[in-house]
Design a protein around this motif. Structure first.
Motif, PDB file in Angstrom:
ATOM      1  N   ALA A   1     -28.587  10.995 -35.149  1.00  0.00           N
ATOM      2  CA  ALA A   1     -27.921  11.396 -36.411  1.00  0.00           C
ATOM      3  C   ALA A   1     -27.128  11.383 -37.274  1.00  0.00           C
ATOM      4  O   ALA A   1     -25.726  10.745 -36.471  1.00  0.00           O
ATOM      5  CB  ALA A   1     -28.172  13.148 -36.452  1.00  0.00           C
ATOM      6  N   VAL A   2     -26.604  11.265 -38.652  1.00  0.00           N
ATOM      7  CA  VAL A   2     -25.432  10.357 -38.726  1.00  0.00           C
ATOM      8  C   VAL A   2     -24.610  11.484 -40.019  1.00  0.00           C
ATOM      9  O   VAL A   2     -25.882  12.618 -41.040  1.00  0.00           O
ATOM     10  CB  VAL A   2     -25.539   9.162 -39.144  1.00  0.00           C
ATOM     11  CG1 VAL A   2     -25.500   8.343 -37.912  1.00  0.00           C
ATOM     12  CG2 VAL A   2     -26.389   8.933 -40.436  1.00  0.00           C
TER      13      VAL A   2
ATOM     14  N   THR B   1     -16.620   9.745 -34.618  1.00  0.00           N
ATOM     15  CA  THR B   1     -16.904  10.638 -33.992  1.00  0.00           C
ATOM     16  C   THR B   1     -18.013  10.378 -33.160  1.00  0.00           C
ATOM     17  O   THR B   1     -18.882  10.312 -33.604  1.00  0.00           O
ATOM     18  CB  THR B   1     -16.223  11.022 -33.643  1.00  0.00           C
ATOM     19  OG1 THR B   1     -16.926  12.407 -34.348  1.00  0.00           O
ATOM     20  CG2 THR B   1     -14.657  11.650 -33.976  1.00  0.00           C
ATOM     21  N   GLU B   2     -18.874  10.274 -31.449  1.00  0.00           N
ATOM     22  CA  GLU B   2     -19.683  10.887 -31.318  1.00  0.00           C
ATOM     23  C   GLU B   2     -19.854  11.358 -29.738  1.00  0.00           C
ATOM     24  O   GLU B   2     -19.121  11.778 -29.513  1.00  0.00           O
ATOM     25  CB  GLU B   2     -20.555   9.149 -30.325  1.00  0.00           C
ATOM     26  CG  GLU B   2     -21.653   8.460 -30.031  1.00  0.00           C
ATOM     27  CD  GLU B   2     -21.561   7.458 -29.049  1.00  0.00           C
ATOM     28  OE1 GLU B   2     -20.977   6.852 -28.957  1.00  0.00           O
ATOM     29  OE2 GLU B   2     -22.721   7.390 -28.043  1.00  0.00           O
ATOM     30  N   ALA B   3     -21.061  12.511 -30.734  1.00  0.00           N
ATOM     31  CA  ALA B   3     -21.750  12.916 -29.928  1.00  0.00           C
ATOM     32  C   ALA B   3     -22.783  12.934 -29.076  1.00  0.00           C
ATOM     33  O   ALA B   3     -24.173  12.000 -29.040  1.00  0.00           O
ATOM     34  CB  ALA B   3     -21.607  14.636 -30.348  1.00  0.00           C
TER      35      ALA B   3
ATOM     36  N   VAL C   1     -24.773  11.759 -34.176  1.00  0.00           N
ATOM     37  CA  VAL C   1     -25.063  12.591 -32.822  1.00  0.00           C
ATOM     38  C   VAL C   1     -26.299  11.708 -31.936  1.00  0.00           C
ATOM     39  O   VAL C   1     -27.251  10.812 -32.781  1.00  0.00           O
ATOM     40  CB  VAL C   1     -25.878  14.255 -33.221  1.00  0.00           C
ATOM     41  CG1 VAL C   1     -26.628  14.554 -31.800  1.00  0.00           C
ATOM     42  CG2 VAL C   1     -24.533  14.489 -33.628  1.00  0.00           C
ATOM     43  N   ARG C   2     -26.146  11.254 -30.286  1.00  0.00           N
ATOM     44  CA  ARG C   2     -27.481  10.711 -29.223  1.00  0.00           C
ATOM     45  C   ARG C   2     -28.186  11.636 -28.903  1.00  0.00           C
ATOM     46  O   ARG C   2     -27.375  11.870 -27.764  1.00  0.00           O
ATOM     47  CB  ARG C   2     -26.446   9.840 -28.881  1.00  0.00           C
ATOM     48  CG  ARG C   2     -27.561   8.592 -28.421  1.00  0.00           C
ATOM     49  CD  ARG C   2     -26.754   7.701 -28.043  1.00  0.00           C
ATOM     50  NE  ARG C   2     -25.613   7.304 -27.570  1.00  0.00           N
ATOM     51  CZ  ARG C   2     -25.553   6.612 -26.429  1.00  0.00           C
ATOM     52  NH1 ARG C   2     -25.687   6.054 -25.477  1.00  0.00           N
ATOM     53  NH2 ARG C   2     -23.981   6.052 -26.611  1.00  0.00           N
ATOM     54  N   PRO C   3     -29.347  12.316 -29.447  1.00  0.00           N
ATOM     55  CA  PRO C   3     -29.798  13.182 -28.483  1.00  0.00           C
ATOM     56  C   PRO C   3     -30.696  12.395 -27.400  1.00  0.00           C
ATOM     57  O   PRO C   3     -29.825  11.224 -27.453  1.00  0.00           O
ATOM     58  CB  PRO C   3     -30.804  13.560 -29.359  1.00  0.00           C
ATOM     59  CG  PRO C   3     -30.298  13.122 -30.840  1.00  0.00           C
ATOM     60  CD  PRO C   3     -29.994  11.910 -30.579  1.00  0.00           C
TER      61      PRO C   3
END
Length: 369
Positions: A197-198, A230-232, A162-164
């Motif tokens: 986050a991972v 997968t990346e969010a 996750v990339r905020p």
């Protein structure tokens, strides 16, 4: 190594499509046992705390911000497990240990993990020790609140990374200037924050990531993609970030421009800025420069308004975009000169040549194993 299990895309935020698998370079931390059960909650912990590990890689030479950071860590330690991997000198490490005793887990980097990038060594150490599947990695200037932590935790149920989106608060002149970069990134794709986050299982299955690169966040993102994860990239998940000092900001200009060597399109665009401006000035085409500046502001404004960004990015920040672009266009040439003439850029008393690996290189490495 068996192929990773593909997860369905995250609903809502933009999610990068999985790509073929690969393995990251660099030392591979030992495969940990199942996370131990935490028998006794930390002092002040809430009964509804999240099953999340918060990993903070740290290296300080002085403790000017220790009181503020301690207050922050105490507040989030009530919500999640916290591990600080501290590579500070012994006397500073001892003061940190005294300040954080009973609040969090405070450890030194694993000496078996080697590499030029101290932050990556800290991350590799912290994730290897994580007690939960969901792991938040954050720089020492990142300030999560409870809704942000809960949102990241939910997204990790269906995404590997996750990339905020960071924003500066407060906003001194140099943070205003750098926000121009943030808005342009948001307008075109996604920004590179000081926190990711991972999923712990994915991180270990892909073998961590290379600690011998400069742009460590891009390296981690590309390694997860190359592995098939997968990346969010939720553009509306805002996490506050404290601004650096003005002196630190000035000292990072060329080093940050060096990151573009891992992104050829961005590098070529940056290298074209200064010759274009000089050519327009020489030809007395001032109108062209005005149009280009206005177009840059308009693009930044698009990024500012995206996903409710006007709530955290003041209207004047879009005006910083042309100034930042001109600065990057100048520093890109200096960064390229350091690569050619010096073999890399100075970092933590050493020199780093590679900004980050290309994704196809990481895929080939995994295929070759």
């Amino acid at each position: 190594m068996s192929a990773p299990v593909r997860r369905r895309p995250v609903a809502g935020p933009a999610v990068a499509a999985p790509e073929p698998s690969a393995v990251a370079a660099g030392p591979v931390p030992p495969e940990p046992a199942d996370p131990p059960t935490v028998r006794t909650p930390q002092r002040g912990a809430r009964p509804d705390r999240l099953p999340v590990e918060y990993v903070l890689p740290l290296r300080w030479s002085d403790d000017a911000g220790l009181a503020e950071l301690t207050g922050y860590l105490r507040s989030i330690a009530a919500l999640v497990e916290v591990t600080v991997v501290d590579g500070s000198p012994p006397e500073v490490f001892a003061r940190h240990a005294a300040a954080w005793r009973g609040i969090l887990r405070h450890v030194a980097p694993d000496p078996a993990v080697r590499g030029v990038n101290g932050k990556v060594r800290g991350v590799l150490t912290g994730v290897a020790m994580a007690r939960h599947e969901h792991v938040v990695i954050a720089d020492d200037d990142v300030r999560y609140d409870e809704p942000g932590l809960r949102a990241v935790h939910r997204l990790l149920d269906t995404a590997d990374l996750v990339r905020p989106q960071n924003y500066f608060d407060p906003l001194p002149w140099h943070a205003w200037w750098d926000t121009g970069r943030t808005l342009l990134n948001r307008a075109l794709a996604a920004d590179y924050p000081g926190t990711l986050a991972v999923r712990r299982s994915t991180f270990h299955a892909m073998g961590g990531y290379d600690p011998d690169v400069l742009f460590e966040n891009l390296e981690l993102i590309r390694t997860v993609r190359a592995y098939g994860g997968t990346e969010a990239t939720p553009a509306g998940l805002y996490v506050r970030r404290l601004p650096p000092t003005a002196a630190h900001f000035r000292g990072q200009r060329v080093r940050q421009a060096y990151d573009d060597l891992a992104q050829p399109v961005r590098l070529l665009t940056s290298l074209a800025v200064l010759p274009g401006v000089l050519a327009a000035l020489a030809a007395r085409r001032h109108g062209v420069l005005l149009v280009a500046g206005a177009a840059t502001v308009a693009l930044a404004e698009r990024g500012r308004r995206r996903a409710g960004g006007a709530a955290v990015f003041p209207p004047t920040t879009a005006l910083a975009a042309p100034l930042w672009l001109l600065e990057r266009g100048t520093c890109a040439w200096l960064a390229l000169a350091r690569r050619v003439l010096r073999g890399g850029v100075s970092y933590a008393g050493g020199r780093v040549r590679r900004a980050a690996h290309f994704e196809h290189t990481l895929r080939r490495r995994r295929t070759a194993r």
